[in-house]
Scaffold this active site. Structure first.
Site, PDB file in Angstrom:
ATOM      1  CB  SER A 176       3.308  47.319 -47.658  1.00  0.00           C
ATOM      2  OG  SER A 176       2.276  48.151 -48.104  1.00  0.00           O
ATOM      3  CG  ASP A 217      -1.299  43.787 -53.345  1.00  0.00           C
ATOM      4  OD1 ASP A 217      -2.262  44.220 -52.694  1.00  0.00           O
ATOM      5  OD2 ASP A 217      -0.116  44.110 -53.104  1.00  0.00           O
ATOM      6  CG  HIS A 241      -0.897  44.261 -49.239  1.00  0.00           C
ATOM      7  ND1 HIS A 241      -0.102  44.802 -50.223  1.00  0.00           N
ATOM      8  CD2 HIS A 241      -0.520  44.882 -48.087  1.00  0.00           C
ATOM      9  CE1 HIS A 241       0.712  45.698 -49.701  1.00  0.00           C
ATOM     10  NE2 HIS A 241       0.483  45.774 -48.406  1.00  0.00           N
TER      11      HIS A 241
END
Length: 836
Positions: free
Chosen positions: A682, A755, A789
């Site tokens: 991330s 995601d 994610h």
């Protein structure tokens, strides 16, 4: 031509890149075996302190779980087959099944395994206030069922005639002091689900009008696109409330079916607060910000009272709050009294005002007007009530300073001065007094756990030597604290709750050699702890559980806390892991993992967070320890400065963080400077790409689920509050995409194809890959099917580790020596490492 323009021009000239559909790979043993080891159970103490529920988690579901078809509607991902959620509420993962439940009687330590039906897919359990039962939802092939377990015999029972509707959450809750549950169900007469046309009836259209505020792009995940989406959202989100008798299984519908969002029963068990979503639906925000009416439903009469009618919150300032009534909640020590907040600053933290919020109170039957009970200097962050009386703890948060404030207020005396209990930086872990302990009353209300004018505070206990969790007794009248328990320095032990009364407590204990287990401790007279010398009252202990070590090989991994300084004096730290069989004095290849964090105060940025006394359980990148790598883990990468402009120096600080961490790791004698890789997820993936572009410290990098072009989230990212149009250079500097021509070290880019995080949309990774490829760099792109994610499926996680191992073996462990020019380091040097 400028760097950003060169990078963009190269990408525009790229040819179509062929896609290779590969088979899932697995890492070699022993990595694969350790990845498949069972997870330790999670203990959940019942509200009375008599029974422990051990919740067994599953390691990873199969890819078929992630591949279950779903609809994207108003920020919710819905599985039509079972009429349930595909995603978790955060949108960062997918819904998975628990593996089972075990009841433990604390007095006798007797364990009872709860028998579940074959193929059961239970979710998180919910204790009844009296601790006699717990409920859970079970997902089958075509529905979500409600189950109840009686603690006395440990038997699980399905409640017939109930099909739960978890689409908008608040699915089920215990009701007052009764053996009853308030549930959201799928209406019996719902009819067939509307279907989308195979040929669209027209284009997708979104519209905005002038005169609004800047509004974050982070709320625009999977928004509605047209009338067909609206019809499907209505169908799946419509619920019928019902009261379920947990003893007899009787089901009584209450109220009318509606698109019901949040549901919260009052302490009296008769009044129910609920949000009812209403049209017209917004096409630019998710359902959390749809227009809605706030109602209170009377379960006895079936009548409801309209409390507030609120428009769509589609024009809220970035990191702001909506105007009008918000955060409706029940006062926990009265039968049916509402408390809510209203912004006095337009909902915008940038406005300077004497008070940001006012708090209002309204008692049933909600006639007349609500009364103002308090005004807050900063943003309202919560109220915690005592069991009796008119006093409460009021929490406020100042986003401009990252500051938190807790005061003791008396709502019956709104003009009386409040008493400040705590006022400190939200980043100051060392000074954190802990969080007040709450307890559950028999009617289900959550109140402060008070004893003779004192509260109990539990905290993580951050210190320069690592976390040492604690439990304190805090006297309200004079602010003095007595330490009841603190974790030993050679272990990590967390307070779970009191057993029976306040004379015994349960803890979750672990150490580098001992797995997680629940201990029972007794409180006696204050004595000096044998290991730390600190006066504590928790003395004798006895184990309640005895979980074995699932992976003895991992115990050969050693770790140490390493402290050092950045070139500007900011104190930093990381945990250094060495592989099994490591011989002290030899240098091995290493991988640095970090996630940059934002801090307003440099003195707080360097505080040690975490501990090297945990029982090591490996996750993805840490698996490389079993392949001979050292891991520079959770290296502190602070971005320090005023929250209004800290990202002006993002790149400079990022490089300084990396240079200091590498110098400190090399100074330990463990890490080979010429064989270091970097990885992050991330925001850490963006860090990884930027480190490859702006330093020569790392031979290769692995970046997973990153957002590399910050202009695609133009109204802020992380703690950057300015828009792209107000700070274009900040966005360009932070965006690794604009510096792709400088990424010369090999980069493996991994991303989940589904995601849902707007800041890391799946298009981000292919764009970076195309840029690096078009500019002559070395890159590999892996797009994991169906993954959100955080990667969920067993096949995806095993493939990710296999790819990472192959990449780092090729470009780090077996890297060819580089010439001295490429290996040159900046002149600035950080201080020597201090191994704590």
């Amino acid at each position: 031509m400028s760097t950003p323009i060169r990078a963009l021009a190269a990408c525009l000239l790229l040819l179509v890149i062929p896609t290779v559909h590969a088979q899932y790979k697995q890492p070699p043993e022993p990595l694969l075996g350790v990845m498949r080891m069972p997870l330790p159970p999670v203990p959940r103490l019942d509200p009375t302190g008599h029974t422990l529920l051990l919740v067994q988690r599953a390691q990873y579901p199969g890819i078929e779980r992630a591949a279950e078809p779903y609809l994207k509607l108003a920020g919710v991902r819905i599985e039509p087959r079972a009429h349930t959620r595909h995603d978790m509420s955060s949108g960062y993962g997918i819904r998975t099944c628990l593996a089972g439940f075990t009841l433990v009687d604390i007095a006798s330590h007797q364990q009872t395994v709860v028998a579940l039906p074959a193929g059961a897919c239970p979710d998180a359990p919910l204790w009844s206030p009296d601790g006699s039962r717990f409920a859970f939802a079970n997902t089958t092939a075509d529905r979500v069922e409600l189950w109840v377990v009686d603690v006395q015999d440990g038997k699980a029972r399905r409640i017939d005639g109930v099909q739960l509707n978890p689409i908008l959450e608040s699915t089920y809750q215990w009701l007052g002091g009764r053996a009853a549950l308030l549930v959201k169900t799928v209406p019996a007469q719902l009819g067939p689900a509307p279907q989308r046309s195979t040929v669209p009836a027209g284009p997708e259209i979104k519209e905005t009008t002038s005169g609004g505020n800047e509004s974050s792009t982070y709320e625009a995940r999977d928004t509605l696109g047209g009338p067909e989406d609206e019809a499907q959202f209505d169908w799946y989100a419509t619920s019928q409330l019902a009261v379920v008798d947990a003893a007899t299984g009787t089901v009584k519908p209450v109220g009318a079916p509606a698109v019901i969002g949040n549901v919260d029963a009052a302490p009296d068990g008769q009044h129910v607060l609920m949000d009812v979503l209403k049209r017209p639906y917004s096409y630019v925000v998710t359902c959390e910000r749809f227009a809605h009416d706030v109602h209170v439903l009377d379960l006895a009469s079936g009548k409801d009272k309209l409390i507030a009618s609120l428009p769509a919150a589609d024009n809220v300032p970035v990191r702001g709050v909506p105007t009008g009534p918000r955060d409706h909640q029940w006062r926990q020590n009265e039968p049916a009294t509402l408390v809510f907040a209203e912004a006095l600053d337009g909902g915008d933290w940038k406005n300077t005002v004497p008070a940001r919020d006012k708090l209002m109170m309204w008692r049933a039957p909600f006639n007349g007007a609500p009364a103002e009970i308090e005004r807050t200097t900063q943003r309202f962050a919560g109220l915690s009530w005592f069991e009796r009386g008119s006093q409460a703890l009021l929490d406020e948060y100042d986003a401009n300073r990252a500051w938190r404030h807790t005061s003791l207020v008396d709502v019956d005396k709104p003009r009386a001065a409040s008493k400040t209990l705590w006022d400190l930086s939200a980043d100051d872990e060392y000074a954190d007094p802990g969080q007040p302990l709450m307890r559950r009353l028999r009617n289900g209300a959550a109140v402060l756990d008070e004893q003779d004018g004192a509260l109990f505070l539990r905290g993580i206990g951050a210190s320069p030597t690592g976390d040492r969790p604690f439990l304190d007794r805090y006297t309200l009248v004079n602010g003095s604290s007595e330490r009841l328990f603190r974790s030993a320095p050679d272990a990590i032990e967390y307070f779970l709750g009191f057993a029976d009364d306040h004379s015994r407590l349960l803890t979750l204990h672990q150490s580098p050699t001992q797995p997680h287990n629940v201990w029972l401790r007794s409180l006696g007279q204050p004595i000096a702890d044998a290991k730390s010398g600190e006066a504590v009252r928790a003395s004798s202990s006895a184990p309640v559980t005895d979980f074995p070590d699932p992976a003895p090989l991992v115990r050969q991994i050693k770790k140490r806390l390493v402290k050092y300084k950045r070139n500007d004096g900011v104190e930093l730290s990381f945990t250094l892991y060495t592989p099994p069989g490591y011989v002290e004095g030899t240098r091995v290849p290493a991988i640095l993992y970090a996630y940059p964090m934002d801090y307003a105060d440099p003195s707080k940025a360097g505080q040690v967070r975490g501990s090297d006394q945990t029982f090591t359980m490996l996750r993805n990148y840490q698996m490389l320890l079993l392949a001979g790598y050292a891991i520079i883990d959770n290296a502190a990468f602070p971005i320090v400065g005023d929250p209004k402009n800290a990202y002006d120096t993002y790149l400079q600080q990022l490089v300084a963080d990396a240079d200091a961490a590498v110098d400190a790791a090399v100074a330990t004698g463990v890490v080979d400077r010429e064989r270091i890789g970097a990885t992050g997820h991330s925001h850490g993936a963006l860090m990884t790409a930027n480190l490859l572009a702006h330093t020569h410290l790392f031979r290769a990098g692995v970046a997973s689920s990153g957002g590399y072009n910050k202009t695609l989230t133009p109204f802020g990212f992380q703690n950057e509050r300015r828009s792209f149009w107000k700070a274009p250079k900040v966005y360009a500097d932070a965006s690794a995409f604009f510096h792709a021509d400088q990424i010369k070290a090999p980069i493996l880019i991994v991303h989940g194809q589904d995601d849902a995080n707007p800041g890391t949309e799946p298009t981000q990774s292919p764009r970076l890959f195309q840029a690096v490829r078009g500019l002559g760099g070395t890159a590999r792109l892996v797009m994991l099917p169906y993954e959100p994610h955080w990667y969920a499926a067993r096949e995806s996680n095993e493939h990710f580790v296999a790819e990472m191992l192959d990449w780092f073996d090729r470009y780090v462990k077996h890297a060819k020596p580089r010439d001295e020019t490429a290996a040159a380091r900046p002149d600035a040097r950080s201080g020597s490492a201090d191994e704590g």
